[in-house]
Structures are given as structure tokens and as C-alpha cells.
Design an enzyme around this catalytic site. Structure first.
Site, PDB file in Angstrom:
ATOM      1  N   ASN A 189     -51.654   1.516   1.518  1.00 31.20           N
ATOM      2  CA  ASN A 189     -52.353   0.596   0.613  1.00 31.20           C
ATOM      3  C   ASN A 189     -52.497  -0.799   1.236  1.00 31.20           C
ATOM      4  O   ASN A 189     -53.607  -1.320   1.362  1.00 31.20           O
ATOM      5  CB  ASN A 189     -51.578   0.516  -0.715  1.00 31.20           C
ATOM      6  CG  ASN A 189     -52.182  -0.507  -1.661  1.00 31.20           C
ATOM      7  OD1 ASN A 189     -51.958  -1.702  -1.526  1.00 31.20           O
ATOM      8  ND2 ASN A 189     -52.984  -0.046  -2.595  1.00 31.20           N
ATOM      9  N   LYS A 213     -38.935  -8.509 -11.660  1.00 31.80           N
ATOM     10  CA  LYS A 213     -40.183  -7.842 -11.280  1.00 31.80           C
ATOM     11  C   LYS A 213     -39.980  -7.213  -9.924  1.00 31.80           C
ATOM     12  O   LYS A 213     -39.427  -7.835  -9.007  1.00 31.80           O
ATOM     13  CB  LYS A 213     -41.275  -8.938 -11.197  1.00 31.80           C
ATOM     14  CG  LYS A 213     -42.661  -8.428 -10.951  1.00 31.80           C
ATOM     15  CD  LYS A 213     -43.378  -8.163 -12.246  1.00 31.80           C
ATOM     16  CE  LYS A 213     -44.659  -7.383 -12.060  1.00 31.80           C
ATOM     17  NZ  LYS A 213     -44.435  -5.942 -11.810  1.00 31.80           N
ATOM     18  N   LYS A 269     -39.247 -14.043  -3.238  1.00 37.02           N
ATOM     19  CA  LYS A 269     -40.715 -13.988  -3.194  1.00 37.02           C
ATOM     20  C   LYS A 269     -41.317 -14.585  -4.469  1.00 37.02           C
ATOM     21  O   LYS A 269     -42.255 -15.382  -4.420  1.00 37.02           O
ATOM     22  CB  LYS A 269     -41.156 -12.518  -3.047  1.00 37.02           C
ATOM     23  CG  LYS A 269     -42.579 -12.351  -2.617  1.00 37.02           C
ATOM     24  CD  LYS A 269     -42.941 -10.870  -2.553  1.00 37.02           C
ATOM     25  CE  LYS A 269     -42.090 -10.113  -1.566  1.00 37.02           C
ATOM     26  NZ  LYS A 269     -42.440  -8.686  -1.496  1.00 37.02           N
ATOM     27  N   THR A 277     -52.136  -7.159  -2.176  1.00 43.54           N
ATOM     28  CA  THR A 277     -51.178  -7.457  -1.100  1.00 43.54           C
ATOM     29  C   THR A 277     -51.934  -7.788   0.176  1.00 43.54           C
ATOM     30  O   THR A 277     -51.634  -8.763   0.875  1.00 43.54           O
ATOM     31  CB  THR A 277     -50.229  -6.256  -0.894  1.00 43.54           C
ATOM     32  OG1 THR A 277     -49.609  -5.974  -2.151  1.00 43.54           O
ATOM     33  CG2 THR A 277     -49.179  -6.544   0.145  1.00 43.54           C
ATOM     34  N   LYS A 295     -36.031  -4.197  -8.018  1.00 46.95           N
ATOM     35  CA  LYS A 295     -36.656  -3.113  -7.245  1.00 46.95           C
ATOM     36  C   LYS A 295     -36.098  -1.793  -7.753  1.00 46.95           C
ATOM     37  O   LYS A 295     -35.027  -1.748  -8.370  1.00 46.95           O
ATOM     38  CB  LYS A 295     -36.327  -3.265  -5.751  1.00 46.95           C
ATOM     39  CG  LYS A 295     -37.339  -2.603  -4.849  1.00 46.95           C
ATOM     40  CD  LYS A 295     -38.604  -3.434  -4.719  1.00 46.95           C
ATOM     41  CE  LYS A 295     -39.648  -2.760  -3.861  1.00 46.95           C
ATOM     42  NZ  LYS A 295     -40.767  -3.689  -3.547  1.00 46.95           N
ATOM     43  N   SER A 323     -49.805  -8.766  -9.758  1.00 42.86           N
ATOM     44  CA  SER A 323     -49.030  -8.070 -10.798  1.00 42.86           C
ATOM     45  C   SER A 323     -48.715  -9.043 -11.936  1.00 42.86           C
ATOM     46  O   SER A 323     -48.775  -8.693 -13.114  1.00 42.86           O
ATOM     47  CB  SER A 323     -47.718  -7.523 -10.229  1.00 42.86           C
ATOM     48  OG  SER A 323     -47.903  -6.219  -9.736  1.00 42.86           O
TER      49      SER A 323
HETATM   50  P1  NAD Z   1     -48.088   3.046   1.237  1.00 44.31           P
HETATM   51  O1  NAD Z   1     -47.216   4.148   0.784  1.00 44.31           O
HETATM   52  O2  NAD Z   1     -49.426   2.908   0.651  1.00 44.31           O
HETATM   53  O3  NAD Z   1     -48.262   3.112   2.826  1.00 44.31           O
HETATM   54  C1  NAD Z   1     -47.201   3.178   3.731  1.00 44.31           C
HETATM   55  C2  NAD Z   1     -47.803   3.430   5.102  1.00 44.31           C
HETATM   56  O4  NAD Z   1     -46.750   3.391   6.070  1.00 44.31           O
HETATM   57  C3  NAD Z   1     -48.455   4.809   5.246  1.00 44.31           C
HETATM   58  O5  NAD Z   1     -49.600   4.706   6.078  1.00 44.31           O
HETATM   59  C4  NAD Z   1     -47.392   5.624   5.976  1.00 44.31           C
HETATM   60  O6  NAD Z   1     -47.949   6.708   6.716  1.00 44.31           O
HETATM   61  C5  NAD Z   1     -46.839   4.552   6.875  1.00 44.31           C
HETATM   62  N1  NAD Z   1     -45.506   4.869   7.381  1.00 44.31           N
HETATM   63  C6  NAD Z   1     -44.467   5.426   6.719  1.00 44.31           C
HETATM   64  N2  NAD Z   1     -43.425   5.562   7.561  1.00 44.31           N
HETATM   65  C7  NAD Z   1     -43.824   5.056   8.760  1.00 44.31           C
HETATM   66  C8  NAD Z   1     -43.201   4.905  10.018  1.00 44.31           C
HETATM   67  N3  NAD Z   1     -41.943   5.308  10.221  1.00 44.31           N
HETATM   68  N4  NAD Z   1     -43.924   4.342  11.021  1.00 44.31           N
HETATM   69  C9  NAD Z   1     -45.194   3.933  10.819  1.00 44.31           C
HETATM   70  N5  NAD Z   1     -45.832   4.054   9.657  1.00 44.31           N
HETATM   71  C10 NAD Z   1     -45.155   4.617   8.646  1.00 44.31           C
HETATM   72  O7  NAD Z   1     -47.213   1.727   1.050  1.00 44.31           O
HETATM   73  P2  NAD Z   1     -47.711   0.239   0.883  1.00 44.31           P
HETATM   74  O8  NAD Z   1     -47.800  -0.036  -0.558  1.00 44.31           O
HETATM   75  O9  NAD Z   1     -48.864  -0.004   1.781  1.00 44.31           O
HETATM   76  O10 NAD Z   1     -46.419  -0.551   1.416  1.00 44.31           O
HETATM   77  C11 NAD Z   1     -46.224  -0.804   2.804  1.00 44.31           C
HETATM   78  C12 NAD Z   1     -45.206  -1.929   2.955  1.00 44.31           C
HETATM   79  O11 NAD Z   1     -45.726  -3.076   2.269  1.00 44.31           O
HETATM   80  C13 NAD Z   1     -43.845  -1.647   2.334  1.00 44.31           C
HETATM   81  O12 NAD Z   1     -42.845  -2.284   3.102  1.00 44.31           O
HETATM   82  C14 NAD Z   1     -43.921  -2.295   0.986  1.00 44.31           C
HETATM   83  O13 NAD Z   1     -42.655  -2.642   0.468  1.00 44.31           O
HETATM   84  C15 NAD Z   1     -44.738  -3.512   1.339  1.00 44.31           C
HETATM   85  N6  NAD Z   1     -45.393  -4.114   0.181  1.00 44.31           N
HETATM   86  C16 NAD Z   1     -46.300  -3.418  -0.562  1.00 44.31           C
HETATM   87  C17 NAD Z   1     -46.884  -4.024  -1.666  1.00 44.31           C
HETATM   88  C18 NAD Z   1     -47.910  -3.332  -2.502  1.00 44.31           C
HETATM   89  O14 NAD Z   1     -48.415  -3.961  -3.443  1.00 44.31           O
HETATM   90  N7  NAD Z   1     -48.290  -2.119  -2.223  1.00 44.31           N
HETATM   91  C19 NAD Z   1     -46.533  -5.335  -2.010  1.00 44.31           C
HETATM   92  C20 NAD Z   1     -45.618  -6.020  -1.216  1.00 44.31           C
HETATM   93  C21 NAD Z   1     -45.051  -5.391  -0.122  1.00 44.31           C
END
Ligand code: NAD
Length: 431
Positions: free
Chosen positions: A219, A68, A92, A188, A104, A356
């Protein structure tokens, strides 16, 4: 290989090994990904030209169940990054005791440069390329950076077309109308919020006395900002890829979220505006945000944000990792020496994969849960595993990160050993 993200990620495993009696077989097994796929995806662009994109999918370990993990659309996506993220997913899922292994995927591109139709063709092309590698009992993709429910819906639909059957459980994070779960969009952030609510009382910190800075207003980061704001925490800084904003007495998070949401969809599927446009707050850079004197720092954007270069600038007392891998292993040691508590990604952001899993269960049973049921089950899991890891860290006097790996290694080791080890075959032992 020594400077790769994957080599850095593996160091956490080596550290945890000191505290777990795990068989050599299990350790050997966990050092390498089970299978890695690199694909070229041809996409007809709106101007008629043909463009080839590079995509990846890594299934790290499936001893505990089908693999996953999310799919990332970002210019930095490469095999090394996808492999590291799949490694983290393995641990995780074990930390949360989900019946899954880790995987991934990703495509190397700046998705903001594509139109909606180009994005759809690319997403469907990716599934065409990896269809034999995924499946509800094999490997189940989900959203990650710059992928969202609509993209997940296209992916599931494409899989259905290829298989000539409806298979909602092949992808999670889908729109509700296509079999998605209530609460997946906020999962998350909600999981991270529960972790913060469990941990902070252990340090006698009340929400109203706690300042927070969040890097990444996507997100995960934006929803978490809103949950913390609503609970009374003072969120003083947030940022996105273009920069950040700061207000000493706390930001009006619902207003900022409203602003970002309303600007969505002008081009493609992404916000065109940035938190920096909200002019009545002080502008700061992402580097400045990481160095703010706050109680809680939440990296919620990308990996490797706190490294040996900037670790000494960090003034926060607690770091909750919502992004995957935001603190490099070299920085970890220094933070520990400086008495800064780091709560690790494989626990803090696990709410996403947990819901999920709930979505996959609902798809397979055909029985759908209310939002209250989803959040109540998520809360139960987060409380149980956070408390368990806290106990390990206290008893062994180790960091929460090492404790989380120790906790996961027990479960992974047990599953790997159940298939038989050298001791079982050669020495007549039980495992
Ligand atoms: P997203 O695409 O919704 O948001 C990413 C955010 O990071 C945006 O606001 C973007 O502008 C910002 N960003 C990108 N590059 C940047 C930088 N260099 N400096 C500062 N900000 C920056 O993504 P998300 O789903 O919110 O994921 C964010 C993190 O959380 C990732 O590391 C992802 O792997 C992790 N994560 C997400 C989920 C999920 O369910 N969405 C679950 C577990 C972990």
C-alpha cells in the site's frame, strides 16, 4: 530484554532526552506501555477444524487523547513488536500534533494461507476478543501490514454488532461506503511524498536528477512509487517479499502497479504475483536493493532492514523511512557518521495516521470532505511539522530523527506535566 525491538526503540528516546528539559515524571511515564492485551482467537477453518490464533493490542500512552494505531497480520507479530510499534505511534501522533496517543495491534499468522472467509472470521474474532479495550474515545484501530479496508470494514461491523449501535469512528481505513475517508488509501504515500518534496529542494535536488529505490511494493511503497514517478523522479528499483527488480534508466511504475493490482484476489485478499514476474527488468534481491547506489532509499516494508550488519553496504545519500523502524538504532549512528541523512518514520509515514484522524473527525461530525480538502489539510500538516523538525535539527545540529523526538517530547511532556509533577506538589513550582 536488551536485544528486544522495544529496547532498541527506546534508545531513540534516551538520545532525544539530552536535548529536552522534560520532567522526571514525564520520562518515567513514557518508558512503559499503559496497557497490553494478549488474546487467543478461536477460528473455525473451512475444513471444519478449529485453529487458535494469537492476537495483541497495546495502548502505549493516552495523555494526549484516545490511542490510535494499526493492526498487523504477519508471522513475526509478537508482544515485543506490537509494543514497539505502539511506542512509535505515541511519538508520531505527537509529531503531527494529532489529539491521539499511540497504540498498535496484530495477529501472528501468514494471512496468505487463509481463505477470504477464514480471514473474515479471524478479523471478527479479534474484535470479539478486544472489544472492551477499544472504542472511538478509547482506542481506534487502523490498517497496517497485510490488513486493508475490507478487513477494517469487518472489524467495524463486528464492533457494531457487539455494541448494538453504529460506531464508524471506532476503526479507520474503512471502505468509503462504510464511512471511510477519501484519500486514506494513498495517505501514507502522499504524506511521504510531501516530506520528500519539502526536503529535497533544501539540497538543490531536482526530481529528474534524483534516483530512488523502494523496498516494499505494498500500500505505502507502491503508491509512493507512482507519485514519485509522476513527479519525474527516476524510480530505478522496487521489491516485495519475493525479491526485486532494477532498471538503470527507471522503471515503468504504472505498469508494475497495474500488474500487481490485476493479480489481486486470486486467493484470499492478497496479490499472488510479485514484481519479480515482470521479466524485462533485471532481478535483484532485497539485500541488493538496500545497497544500490541511488540518491534516495525508501524502506517501505518491515522493521530492522538496515542493521549494523549491512549498514556499511548502504550507498544512498538520503533515507526516507516509510516502514516503521526499518533502521536499527545501532545503524543510525553509523549512517550519521557517514553523512547519510535519515528522515524518520515518525514523520515520513505519518500521513496515514493523519488522514485516519481526518476520517475519525468526519465520522464524528457526519460531514464528509472532498479529496482536495483531505490532501490540502494533509499537506499543511506535513509542511508545518517537517519544517519545524528541520529547524530543530539545524539549530541543535542533531539528526532529523532526534529532532523529531525532541519535537514530540515537548508536546508529550507538556501534556503529562499539565496533570502535575513532583515540582508542583512538593516544591510549589508551576509544573
Ligand atoms: P502492505 O502489506 O500493503 O505491504 C507490505 C509490502 O512489503 C508488500 O509489498 C510485501 O510484499 C513487502 N514485504 C514484506 N516482507 C518483505 C521483506 N522481507 N522484504 C521486502 N519486502 C517485503 O503494508 P503497508 O501498509 O504498505 O506497510 C508497509 C510499511 O509501512 C510497514 O512498516 C507499516 O507499518 C508502514 N506504515 C503503513 C501505513 C499505512 O497506512 N498502510 C502507515 C504508516 C506506516
Amino acid at each position: 530484554m536488551s536485544d528486544s525491538l522495544f529496547a532498541d526503540a527506546s534508545k531513540r528516546l534516551e538520545e532525544a532526552m539530552k536535548y529536552v528539559a522534560i520532567s522526571d515524571d514525564a520520562l518515567e511515564h513514557l518508558k512503559y506501555p499503559k496497557s497490553s492485551l494478549a488474546v487467543s482467537i478461536p477460528v473455525r477453518m473451512d475444513d471444519g477444524s478449529l485453529k487458535i490464533f494469537q492476537g495483541y493490542r497495546v495502548r502505549y500512552d493516552d495523555t494526549r487523547g484516545p490511542t490510535k494505531g494499526g493492526v498487523r497480520y504477519h508471522p513475526n507479530v509478537c508482544m515485543d513488536e506490537v509494543q514497539s510499534l505502539a511506542f512509535w505511534m505515541t511519538f508520531k501522533c505527537a509529531v503531527l500534533n494529532l489529539p491521539f496517543g499511540g497504540a498498535k495491534g496484530g495477529i501472528t499468522l501468514n494471512p496468505k494461507e487463509l481463505s477470504k472467509m477464514e480471514l473474515e472470521r479471524l478479523s471478527r474474532g479479534y474484535v470479539d476478543a478486544i472489544a472492551d479495550f477499544i472504542g472511538p474515545d478509547i482506542d481506534i484501530p487502523a490498517p497496517d501490514v497485510y490488513t486493508n479496508p475490507m478487513i477494517m470494514g469487518w472489524m467495524m461491523d463486528q464492533y457494531n454488532i457487539i455494541r448494538r449501535q453504529i460506531t464508524p469512528a471506532v476503526v479507520t481505513g474503512k471502505p468509503i461506503s462504510m464511512g471511510g475517508s477519501l484519500g486514506r488509501d494513498t495517505a501514507t504515500a502522499t504524506g511521504a511524498f510531501y516530506a520528500i518534496q519539502i526536503i529535497m529542494p533544501k539540497f538543490d535536488k531536482l526530481p529528474e536528477d534524483t534516483t530512488v529505490a523502494i523496498q516494499g511494493f505494498g500500500n505505502a511503497g507502491a503508491w509512493l512509487a507512482e507519485l514519485l514517478f509522476t513527479a519525474g523522479y527516476k524510480v530505478v528499483a522496487v521489491s516485495d517479499s519475493q525479491g526485486g527488480i532494477y532498471a538503470k534508466n527507471g522503471l515503468d511504475i504504472p505498469r508494475i502497479r497495474q500488474y500487481k493490482t490485476s493479480s489481486k484476489g486470486i486467493k484470499a485478499l492478497y496479490c499472488q504475483d510479485t514484481v519479480c514476474d515482470i521479466a524485462d527488468n533485471q532481478s535483484i534481491t532485497n539485500e541488493e536493493l538496500l545497497a544500490l547506489d541511488v540518491d534516495i532509499l525508501i524502506p517501505a516494508a518491515l522493521e530492522n532492514q538496515i542493521t549494523q550488519e549491512n549498514v556499511n553496504d548502504v550507498k544512498a545519500k538520503f533515507i526516507f523511512e516509510v516502514a516503521n523502524g526499518p533502521v536499527a538504532s545501532g545503524a543510525d549512528k553509523i549512517l550519521e557518521e557517514r553523512g547519510i541523512y535519515v528522515f524518520p518514520d515518525i514523520l515520513v509515514n505519518a500521513g496515514g495516521v493523519t488522514v485516519s484522524y481526518f476520517e475519525w473527525v468526519q465520522n464524528r461530525s457526519g460531514l464528509y470532505w472532498t479529496l482536495e480538502e483531505v490532501n490540502q489539510r494533509l499537506r499543511q500538516k506535513m509542511v508545518e511539522e517537517t519544517e519545524h523538525i528541520w529547524k530543530i535539527s539545524q539549530e541543535l545540529a542533531i539528526s532529523m530523527r532526534t529532532a523529531a523526538y525532541v519535537h514530540a517530547l515537548h508536546r508529550l511532556g507538556e501534556a503529562i506535566n499539565a496533570k502535575g509533577t513532583r515540582d508542583y506538589y512538593i516544591n510549589g513550582g508551576m509544573s
